[in-house]
Design an enzyme around this catalytic site. Structure first.
Site, PDB file in Angstrom:
ATOM      1  CE  LYS A  52      -7.808   0.102   7.183  1.00 13.02           C
ATOM      2  NZ  LYS A  52      -7.820  -1.044   6.252  1.00 13.02           N
ATOM      3  CD  GLN A  96      -7.990  -4.676   7.028  1.00 15.90           C
ATOM      4  OE1 GLN A  96      -8.634  -3.651   6.760  1.00 15.90           O
ATOM      5  NE2 GLN A  96      -6.666  -4.686   7.033  1.00 15.90           N
ATOM      6  CG  ASP A 119      -9.318  -1.057   0.629  1.00 14.64           C
ATOM      7  OD1 ASP A 119      -8.550  -0.302   1.234  1.00 14.64           O
ATOM      8  OD2 ASP A 119      -9.827  -2.082   1.134  1.00 14.64           O
TER       9      ASP A 119
HETATM   10  N1  GUN Z   1      -4.746  -5.324   4.516  1.00 12.68           N
HETATM   11  C1  GUN Z   1      -3.586  -4.638   4.626  1.00 12.68           C
HETATM   12  N2  GUN Z   1      -3.719  -3.394   4.120  1.00 12.68           N
HETATM   13  C2  GUN Z   1      -5.001  -3.293   3.690  1.00 12.68           C
HETATM   14  C3  GUN Z   1      -5.721  -2.238   3.066  1.00 12.68           C
HETATM   15  O1  GUN Z   1      -5.227  -1.139   2.802  1.00 12.68           O
HETATM   16  N3  GUN Z   1      -7.028  -2.520   2.785  1.00 12.68           N
HETATM   17  C4  GUN Z   1      -7.594  -3.737   3.045  1.00 12.68           C
HETATM   18  N4  GUN Z   1      -8.864  -3.921   2.709  1.00 12.68           N
HETATM   19  N5  GUN Z   1      -6.924  -4.731   3.601  1.00 12.68           N
HETATM   20  C5  GUN Z   1      -5.636  -4.505   3.920  1.00 12.68           C
END
Ligand code: GUN
Length: 293
Positions: A52, A96, A119
């Site tokens: 990211k 995350q 998100d």
């Molecule tokens: N863990 C797995 N996929 C995601 C996501 O799209 N966002 C976040 N914050 N954690 C994740």
């Protein structure tokens, strides 16, 4: 059978985002700034957060990675969230998941300012999505919708079967595909671990979206001839054929299923790259909202 090339589409979206950043820069407007909070050192989470941050750099966004030890307290993480909520330079941020077991994910997600929740996990944003109001749509489902759109895959009136009911993928995906909108308007069936006769249902799918988290869960006998198959899973399996000693595979038995499909996403290079660019698209929206605030 046509491969849905998520890597190629993600590269295109990144070009579009980079062009938007240039416009903002030329107009002396704020450049998007995404923060990512990582608690602990789960290897998959480390990889996702690194991807990211790298994607932010590629399109010219600012990014901040905040890393904390796995034994930080829930209260300490709530304080981090509060600081990010109040930091005017941060347009959007993510925490995350998964979090260590002693921290309540719900408590943390509820504390995130919905305006900065790129998100799209906050109940306010989920509620807006359900009602079809403008909001941040969770990145993986948003990326899948973008892929269907860019490949001009007909969805109206089709039967979409989603396997998996996670809050991050399956549940929002099923809602999006059922909505009356350009890239949806499907009849949706949501299958999960308790579904009986799953094969009977999946064989009816015009569009089959698989997010069950089990390697090769979907076999050829579960898929209708001509179906569109979208594979959200990503797993590392040991392999003696690669230098690294492992290979990546999805929730779908690609080799056997692909010949039956009209379209299918590969793993890697299908849904994964789209998840990241959707997060960037949400961050750009957050910045534009922030610019006009
Ligand atoms: N863990 C797995 N996929 C995601 C996501 O799209 N966002 C976040 N914050 N954690 C994740």
């Amino acid at each position: 059978m046509e491969l849905i090339d998520g890597k190629k589409i993600a590269a295109l979206v990144k070009q579009e985002l980079a062009a938007q950043v240039s416009l903002l820069r030329d107009a002396d407007k704020k450049i998007p700034h995404l923060a990512a909070v990582l608690v602990g050192s789960d290897p998959a989470s480390e990889t996702y957060v690194a991807s990211k941050v790298k994607a932010c750099q590629e399109v010219g966004f600012k990014s901040t990675e905040l890393r904390y030890a796995a034994d930080m307290s829930e209260q300490q993480l709530l304080e981090v969230v509060e600081r990010l909520n109040n930091d005017p330079d941060i347009d959007g941020y993510i925490v995350q998941l998964p979090l260590p077991a002693h921290i309540s994910e719900n408590k943390i997600l509820m504390a995130i300012d919905p305006e900065k929740d790129v998100d799209g996990f906050h109940p306010c944003n989920i509620g807006k999505m359900v009602l079809g109001l403008p909001t941040y749509v969770p990145a993986t489902p948003a990326g899948i919708v973008e892929l269907l759109k860019r490949y001009k895959i007909e969805t109206k009136g089709k039967h979409c079967v989603v396997i998996g009911r996670s809050n991050i993928v399956g549940t929002p995906m099923s809602i999006l595909m059922s909505r009356k909108s350009e890239q949806a308007d499907c009849t949706v069936t949501l299958c999960h671990s308790r579904t009986k006769n799953m094969q009977e249902l999946t064989r009816q799918a015009d569009i089959l979206i698989v997010a069950i988290g089990q390697p090769h869960f979907v076999t050829a006998d579960m898929v209708k001839e001509g179906a569109v198959v979208v594979d959200v899973g990503i797993h590392r399996l040991p392999s003696d054929k690669t230098k690294s000693g492992f290979r990546l595979t999805g929730d779908v038995d690609f080799e056997k299923v692909a010949p039956k499909c009209s379209y299918i996403t590969p793993v890697p290079g299908g849904v994964g790259p789209m998840t990241i660019v959707s997060l960037l698209q949400n961050t750009l929206v957050a910045t534009l909202n922030n610019n006009t605030a």
